[in-house]
Scaffold this motif. Structure first.
Motif, PDB file in Angstrom:
ATOM      1  N   THR A 162     -50.007  14.290 -79.368  1.00  0.00           N
ATOM      2  CA  THR A 162     -51.220  14.456 -78.567  1.00  0.00           C
ATOM      3  C   THR A 162     -50.965  14.222 -77.084  1.00  0.00           C
ATOM      4  OG1 THR A 162     -51.845  12.170 -79.160  1.00  0.00           O
ATOM      5  CG2 THR A 162     -52.852  13.967 -80.419  1.00  0.00           C
ATOM      6  N   LEU A 172     -56.799  11.803 -84.176  1.00  0.00           N
ATOM      7  CA  LEU A 172     -57.610  12.709 -83.367  1.00  0.00           C
ATOM      8  C   LEU A 172     -59.072  12.269 -83.335  1.00  0.00           C
ATOM      9  CD1 LEU A 172     -56.275  16.282 -84.263  1.00  0.00           C
ATOM     10  CD2 LEU A 172     -55.754  14.881 -82.263  1.00  0.00           C
ATOM     11  N   ALA A 218     -53.107  11.299 -73.490  1.00  0.00           N
ATOM     12  CA  ALA A 218     -53.715  12.331 -74.327  1.00  0.00           C
ATOM     13  C   ALA A 218     -55.149  12.634 -73.886  1.00  0.00           C
ATOM     14  CB  ALA A 218     -53.692  11.896 -75.787  1.00  0.00           C
ATOM     15  N   TRP A 270     -56.842  16.523 -73.499  1.00  0.00           N
ATOM     16  CA  TRP A 270     -57.749  17.030 -74.520  1.00  0.00           C
ATOM     17  C   TRP A 270     -59.186  16.728 -74.105  1.00  0.00           C
ATOM     18  CZ3 TRP A 270     -55.721  19.241 -79.095  1.00  0.00           C
ATOM     19  CH2 TRP A 270     -54.342  19.070 -79.276  1.00  0.00           C
ATOM     20  N   LEU A 293     -60.346  18.635 -79.130  1.00  0.00           N
ATOM     21  CA  LEU A 293     -60.065  17.628 -80.152  1.00  0.00           C
ATOM     22  C   LEU A 293     -60.748  17.989 -81.469  1.00  0.00           C
ATOM     23  CD1 LEU A 293     -60.307  14.392 -77.994  1.00  0.00           C
ATOM     24  CD2 LEU A 293     -58.280  15.169 -79.249  1.00  0.00           C
ATOM     25  N   LEU A 330     -50.076  20.841 -82.423  1.00  0.00           N
ATOM     26  CA  LEU A 330     -50.803  19.929 -81.534  1.00  0.00           C
ATOM     27  C   LEU A 330     -49.948  19.586 -80.314  1.00  0.00           C
ATOM     28  CD1 LEU A 330     -52.343  17.284 -83.986  1.00  0.00           C
ATOM     29  CD2 LEU A 330     -53.508  19.238 -82.948  1.00  0.00           C
TER      30      LEU A 330
END
Length: 344
Positions: free
Chosen positions: A216, A248, A287, A291, A296, A328
């Motif tokens: 991630t 996640l 991360a 994201w 996500l 990912l």
């Protein structure tokens, strides 16, 4: 009940009248080690066909009947369930209301913090929940010394300190590296710093968590190496994907809090309960800059679809798992290349 870390070793030597043990947490190798220690303590071996039964996750509904069965040769039976999920909560509660004599060992590496199964066993007088997390500091140093001592090998203080900095992410990986090191120096010898640095590999400190956090954060190479090591150490594809979904989901909750409260990533991470291990804070925060809540959610859906694929007969579960996790990592890496700042 819930055991404190200081009580675990004594419990593994003698589980007493406890009938259900749940092993949960981030260290997959430690979960497996402790499960095997309990099975050996009660049944005498891991593969006695009369005393040891492994129940597939799909058959969890039959757990009360399996635990009630008596051994033909006498002795207490052990029922072991790998990849336990909250779906086991009902059968476990039914079992605890009965007089089933077997010891049930549940391995639940992918369980959420507020798992119903974990909550039920922490409240049960004849159930136990044991957290299994990567060792650090004094606990890890003691594991290094005791493992080498059991192999008839001593260790110099500077070598022990170096090993503690490079091991500990996963109990199985740590044990494997120390056994290799003991063979390298030979019986009745001592491990010095030179031997430790020559023998312990660069991958020794990597775990399944390292794979997920690296993925991630967009570190494709580390994610790939850590995932390969974790699966070589026995991590099952479905387990990997479930832990990935949990990771996640945690990022998603923090990302939503950042958006709703207009919080910087560092402040949002500090609100996490339970808090992150200190060495996980940097990749987790990184991360959050790569994201947003939409991407996500899409990642969670992709891992869930990969998990469903792994359960289909004849599908290449290992390939599906690796593709999903590395997708990912590549997506995060592409995001880092395009825009390193937080997207709102």
């Amino acid at each position: 009940m819930k055991l404190a870390p200081a009580q675990v070793a004594a419990f593994l030597r003698d589980p007493g009248a406890v009938r259900v043990v749940l092993l949960f947490g981030e260290d997959v190798g430690m979960i497996r080690d402790r499960a095997e220690a309990l099975v050996r303590r009660v049944a005498g071996s891991l593969d006695d066909p009369f005393l040891v039964a492994e129940l597939p996750r799909e058959a969890i509904g039959t757990l009360p009947d399996e635990a009630a069965s008596l051994a033909l040769t006498g002795g207490r039976r052990v029922v072991r369930v790998r990849e336990a999920t909250d779906a086991a909560t009902g059968p476990v509660q039914a079992l605890l209301k009965s007089a089933a004599p077997a010891l049930v060992v549940l391995e639940g590496a992918g369980l959420a913090t507020r798992s119903r199964l974990r909550t039920a066993l922490e409240a049960a007088p004849d159930g136990v929940a044991i957290g299994c997390y990567p060792e650090e500091g004094r606990a890890l140093t003691e594991t290094i010394r005791s493992t080498l001592q059991a192999a008839g090998v001593g260790v110099d203080p500077d070598a022990a300190s170096w090993l503690a900095d490079h091991l500990g992410a996963d109990r199985a990986s740590t044990r494997g590296e120390l056994e290799k090191l003991a063979l390298y120096v030979g019986p009745n010898a001592r491990v010095d710093l030179e031997a430790a640095m020559a023998c312990v590999g660069d991958l020794a400190g990597l775990s399944l968590d390292d794979a997920l956090f690296a993925a991630t954060a967009g570190d494709v190479a580390t994610a790939d190496r850590a995932l390969e090591l974790a699966m070589a150490e026995g991590a099952a594809p479905v387990q990997v994907l479930r832990m990935g979904i949990g990771h996640l989901q945690r990022l998603h909750r923090v990302r939503l809090a950042m958006d709703a409260q207009r919080l910087p990533a560092a402040d949002a991470v500090k609100q996490l309960r339970p808090p992150l291990f200190f060495r996980r804070v940097a990749p987790f925060t990184r991360a959050l800059s790569l994201w947003n809540s939409r991407t996500l959610a899409a990642g969670i859906a992709a891992l869930a679809e990969a998990e469903r694929g792994c359960k289909r007969t004849g599908w290449p579960d290992t390939v599906l798992c690796r593709q999903a996790i590395l997708s990912l990592a590549r997506r995060a890496a592409a995001g880092a290349a395009r825009e390193p700042r937080v997207r709102r």
